[in-house]
Design a protein around this motif. Structure first.
Motif, PDB file in Angstrom:
ATOM      1  N   SER A  87      31.792  41.584  30.519  1.00  0.00           N
ATOM      2  CA  SER A  87      32.868  41.215  31.804  1.00  0.00           C
ATOM      3  C   SER A  87      33.154  42.285  32.043  1.00  0.00           C
ATOM      4  O   SER A  87      33.106  43.112  31.816  1.00  0.00           O
ATOM      5  CB  SER A  87      34.132  40.367  30.322  1.00  0.00           C
ATOM      6  OG  SER A  87      34.880  41.603  29.532  1.00  0.00           O
TER       7      SER A  87
ATOM      8  N   ILE B 127      36.720  47.696  32.222  1.00  0.00           N
ATOM      9  CA  ILE B 127      37.633  48.664  31.978  1.00  0.00           C
ATOM     10  C   ILE B 127      38.390  49.335  30.060  1.00  0.00           C
ATOM     11  O   ILE B 127      38.480  50.741  30.613  1.00  0.00           O
ATOM     12  CB  ILE B 127      39.242  47.942  32.285  1.00  0.00           C
ATOM     13  CG1 ILE B 127      38.518  47.408  33.726  1.00  0.00           C
ATOM     14  CG2 ILE B 127      40.562  48.996  32.605  1.00  0.00           C
ATOM     15  CD1 ILE B 127      39.676  45.773  34.346  1.00  0.00           C
TER      16      ILE B 127
ATOM     17  N   PHE C  39      45.193  43.081  38.510  1.00  0.00           N
ATOM     18  CA  PHE C  39      44.865  41.888  37.719  1.00  0.00           C
ATOM     19  C   PHE C  39      45.610  41.720  36.977  1.00  0.00           C
ATOM     20  O   PHE C  39      45.655  43.114  36.175  1.00  0.00           O
ATOM     21  CB  PHE C  39      43.330  41.697  37.487  1.00  0.00           C
ATOM     22  CG  PHE C  39      42.834  40.666  36.381  1.00  0.00           C
ATOM     23  CD1 PHE C  39      42.567  39.337  37.515  1.00  0.00           C
ATOM     24  CD2 PHE C  39      42.262  40.484  35.560  1.00  0.00           C
ATOM     25  CE1 PHE C  39      42.408  38.222  36.841  1.00  0.00           C
ATOM     26  CE2 PHE C  39      41.639  39.027  34.998  1.00  0.00           C
ATOM     27  CZ  PHE C  39      41.933  37.975  35.575  1.00  0.00           C
TER      28      PHE C  39
ATOM     29  N   GLU D 168      43.285  48.687  43.241  1.00  0.00           N
ATOM     30  CA  GLU D 168      42.399  47.414  43.074  1.00  0.00           C
ATOM     31  C   GLU D 168      43.138  47.883  44.920  1.00  0.00           C
ATOM     32  O   GLU D 168      44.263  47.349  45.331  1.00  0.00           O
ATOM     33  CB  GLU D 168      42.290  45.680  42.596  1.00  0.00           C
ATOM     34  CG  GLU D 168      41.986  45.742  41.525  1.00  0.00           C
ATOM     35  CD  GLU D 168      42.768  44.192  40.835  1.00  0.00           C
ATOM     36  OE1 GLU D 168      43.533  43.808  41.639  1.00  0.00           O
ATOM     37  OE2 GLU D 168      43.097  44.470  39.714  1.00  0.00           O
TER      38      GLU D 168
ATOM     39  N   ASP E  91      38.853  49.064  41.216  1.00  0.00           N
ATOM     40  CA  ASP E  91      38.064  47.775  41.178  1.00  0.00           C
ATOM     41  C   ASP E  91      37.621  47.293  41.963  1.00  0.00           C
ATOM     42  O   ASP E  91      38.857  47.198  43.017  1.00  0.00           O
ATOM     43  CB  ASP E  91      39.177  47.085  40.415  1.00  0.00           C
ATOM     44  CG  ASP E  91      38.377  45.398  39.827  1.00  0.00           C
ATOM     45  OD1 ASP E  91      37.780  45.148  40.641  1.00  0.00           O
ATOM     46  OD2 ASP E  91      39.575  45.640  38.963  1.00  0.00           O
TER      47      ASP E  91
ATOM     48  N   CYS F 190      36.543  44.710  42.795  1.00  0.00           N
ATOM     49  CA  CYS F 190      35.894  43.046  42.712  1.00  0.00           C
ATOM     50  C   CYS F 190      36.326  42.391  44.106  1.00  0.00           C
ATOM     51  O   CYS F 190      35.145  41.814  44.697  1.00  0.00           O
ATOM     52  CB  CYS F 190      36.349  42.650  41.718  1.00  0.00           C
ATOM     53  SG  CYS F 190      36.820  40.467  41.338  1.00  0.00           S
TER      54      CYS F 190
ATOM     55  N   SER G   3      34.177  43.163  37.480  1.00  0.00           N
ATOM     56  CA  SER G   3      34.249  42.083  37.786  1.00  0.00           C
ATOM     57  C   SER G   3      32.864  41.341  38.160  1.00  0.00           C
ATOM     58  O   SER G   3      32.371  40.916  39.401  1.00  0.00           O
ATOM     59  CB  SER G   3      35.449  41.007  37.542  1.00  0.00           C
ATOM     60  OG  SER G   3      34.849  39.470  37.088  1.00  0.00           O
TER      61      SER G   3
ATOM     62  N   THR H 150      31.536  38.539  37.495  1.00  0.00           N
ATOM     63  CA  THR H 150      31.906  37.501  37.787  1.00  0.00           C
ATOM     64  C   THR H 150      32.435  36.505  38.816  1.00  0.00           C
ATOM     65  O   THR H 150      32.245  35.403  38.758  1.00  0.00           O
ATOM     66  CB  THR H 150      33.468  36.812  36.786  1.00  0.00           C
ATOM     67  OG1 THR H 150      33.130  37.744  35.197  1.00  0.00           O
ATOM     68  CG2 THR H 150      33.811  35.540  35.875  1.00  0.00           C
ATOM     69  N   LYS H 151      33.031  37.463  40.073  1.00  0.00           N
ATOM     70  CA  LYS H 151      33.359  36.990  40.771  1.00  0.00           C
ATOM     71  C   LYS H 151      32.148  36.600  41.871  1.00  0.00           C
ATOM     72  O   LYS H 151      31.789  36.428  41.694  1.00  0.00           O
ATOM     73  CB  LYS H 151      34.298  37.744  41.160  1.00  0.00           C
ATOM     74  CG  LYS H 151      35.371  38.147  40.676  1.00  0.00           C
ATOM     75  CD  LYS H 151      36.143  36.892  39.344  1.00  0.00           C
ATOM     76  CE  LYS H 151      37.545  36.938  39.086  1.00  0.00           C
ATOM     77  NZ  LYS H 151      37.747  37.955  38.676  1.00  0.00           N
TER      78      LYS H 151
ATOM     79  N   GLY I  49      30.845  38.383  33.329  1.00  0.00           N
ATOM     80  CA  GLY I  49      29.911  40.285  33.119  1.00  0.00           C
ATOM     81  C   GLY I  49      30.787  40.526  34.052  1.00  0.00           C
ATOM     82  O   GLY I  49      31.615  40.520  34.643  1.00  0.00           O
TER      83      GLY I  49
ATOM     84  N   LEU J 295      38.714  33.174  41.990  1.00  0.00           N
ATOM     85  CA  LEU J 295      38.280  33.202  42.815  1.00  0.00           C
ATOM     86  C   LEU J 295      36.348  34.461  43.462  1.00  0.00           C
ATOM     87  O   LEU J 295      35.900  34.480  42.028  1.00  0.00           O
ATOM     88  CB  LEU J 295      39.137  34.946  43.446  1.00  0.00           C
ATOM     89  CG  LEU J 295      38.836  36.179  42.831  1.00  0.00           C
ATOM     90  CD1 LEU J 295      38.327  36.974  43.056  1.00  0.00           C
ATOM     91  CD2 LEU J 295      40.613  36.164  42.944  1.00  0.00           C
TER      92      LEU J 295
END
Ligand code: PLP
Length: 391
Positions: free
Chosen positions: A87, A92, A113, A156, A185, A187, A207, A209-210, A220, A339
């Protein structure tokens, strides 16, 4: 495709990098759903375990599908090495466990985040690693927070939800002048819009995942940087601690990478149109989007990014009541804090992602009661405008 990597453009690398065809001559990348691998003989097993011969041993730390994803993402970010993780949070965590020890100190942007704040304060704090939080765009505050024990600076950019943009190059210089590592980050931008390593950052976190998946299917993450920095330290945490990405998820993400470039361009285009339109609406007080010329870091974003991203925030007239009404009136937008999806999402930060803050803390952070954050998807933008219009 293993040769002349540096000469290919990002769009080509996103489709071709990291694939090593097997004896079956498959065209599309296969999923290796196997936990372990067999050795030709006892001597080969010994050589693999002793790291004298490269090759697969066990999918906690080596799997061909995961490696394809790692090589492809590394090519896009311009990184020597990529380590895929289960993830974004485990990326991190693995980075911090691999690079820090008790007594070390982190300086982090305050606008990160929420779960990352929790990881720094509640988990790393328990093991004697302290974190100081500063305002993302206040270079003097970053400098003032650095101590002799500071090892990492973390941020970020653009920030969530107010889309503030950090000067990565200036912060990388500050970090290196103080023997620290700068971790970005990435992302929100992905390597399509921003390459932190080229700007001097030491590590990039994702991430997956985004946007890397981009279709909301799998969880992931990834850590990217120099082999000498992460090849043993962070990989060692993955190998021993098991923060491993599954081969199936790796396959979904590497297929996501193939369309990342065209998706990001479409996200940016839709977001810009929506931000421009929102700015003209009487029910909107303020719009936060780096692509708007009145954004405080519009110039910096134009230099540092090749697009302004898919996240737009805006403040409606009438506070929380009006914000909730607008959210509840939408039919297309998904009401979720997630998101980076083809599906547009809408959320009220003040009562979701930032509800734990006191009203004073929220106001200080600019999270007003009327603030709404949207992640602009790939639906038709005229339909999205209608969906946000007061009924
Ligand atoms: C979602 C997110 C994370 C955490 O990633 P997971 O895959 O949910 O663990 C970290 N950073 C940012 C900016 C995110 O949006």
């Amino acid at each position: 495709m293993t040769q002349n990597k540096d000469n290919y453009s990002l769009q080509t690398l996103a489709i071709r990098a990291g694939q090593h065809r097997t004896v079956e001559s498959e065209h599309s990348e296969p999923i290796f759903t196997t936990s372990s691998f067999v050795f030709r003989n006892a001597a080969q097993a010994a050589a693999r375990f002793a790291d004298e011969e490269p090759g697969n041993i066990y999918s906690r730390f080596t799997n061909p599908t995961v490696r394809t994803f790692e090589e492809r993402l590394a090519a896009l970010e311009g990184a020597e090495r990529c380590i895929a993780t289960s993830s974004g949070m485990s990326a991190i965590l693995s980075t911090c466990l691999g690079l820090l020890k008790q007594g070390d100190h982190i300086v982090s942007s305050r606008s990160i985040f929420g779960t990352t704040v929790g990881l720094f304060n509640n988990i790393l704090g328990k093991f004697g690693i302290e974190t100081s939080f500063v305002a993302l765009t206040d270079l003097a505050a970053w400098e003032a927070a650095i101590r002799a024990e500071t090892k990492l600076m973390f941020l970020e950019t653009p920030s969530n939800p107010l889309t503030e943009v950090a000067d990565i190059q200036a912060l990388a210089e500050l970090a290196h002048a103080n023997d620290c590592l700068l971790v970005v980050d990435n992302c929100f931008c992905t390597p399509v819009l921003q390459k932190p390593l080229e700007l001097g950052a030491d590590l990039v976190i994702h991430s997956a995942t985004k946007y890397l998946d981009g279709q909301g299917r799998c969880v992931g993450g990834a850590v990217l940087g120099k082999e000498s920095l992460i090849g043993e330290s962070v990989f060692g945490i993955l190998r021993t601690g098991g923060t491993t990405m599954s081969p199936f998820n790796a396959w979904v993400f590497l297929k996501g990478l193939e369309t990342l470039s065209i998706r990001m361009k479409a996200h940016c285009e839709n977001a810009q149109k929506l931000a421009d339109w929102l700015q003209q609406q009487s029910f909107v007080q303020h719009v936060y989007y780096p692509g708007l010329s009145d954004h405080p870091q519009h110039q910096l974003a134009s230099r540092q990014q090749t697009g302004y991203g898919g996240v737009v925030s805006f403040e409606v007239v009438g506070g929380k009541e009006a914000a909730w009404k607008l959210i509840d009136n939408t039919c297309i937008f998904s009401i979720t804090a997630n998101l980076g999806d083809t599906k547009s999402t809408i959320t009220h930060p003040g009562t979701t992602t930032h509800w734990r803050l006191t009203k004073a803390e929220r106001e200080q952070a600019g999270i007003t009661d009327g603030l709404i954050r949207i992640s602009v998807g790939l639906e038709d933008v005229e339909d999205l405008k209608k969906d946000l219009s007061p009924s």
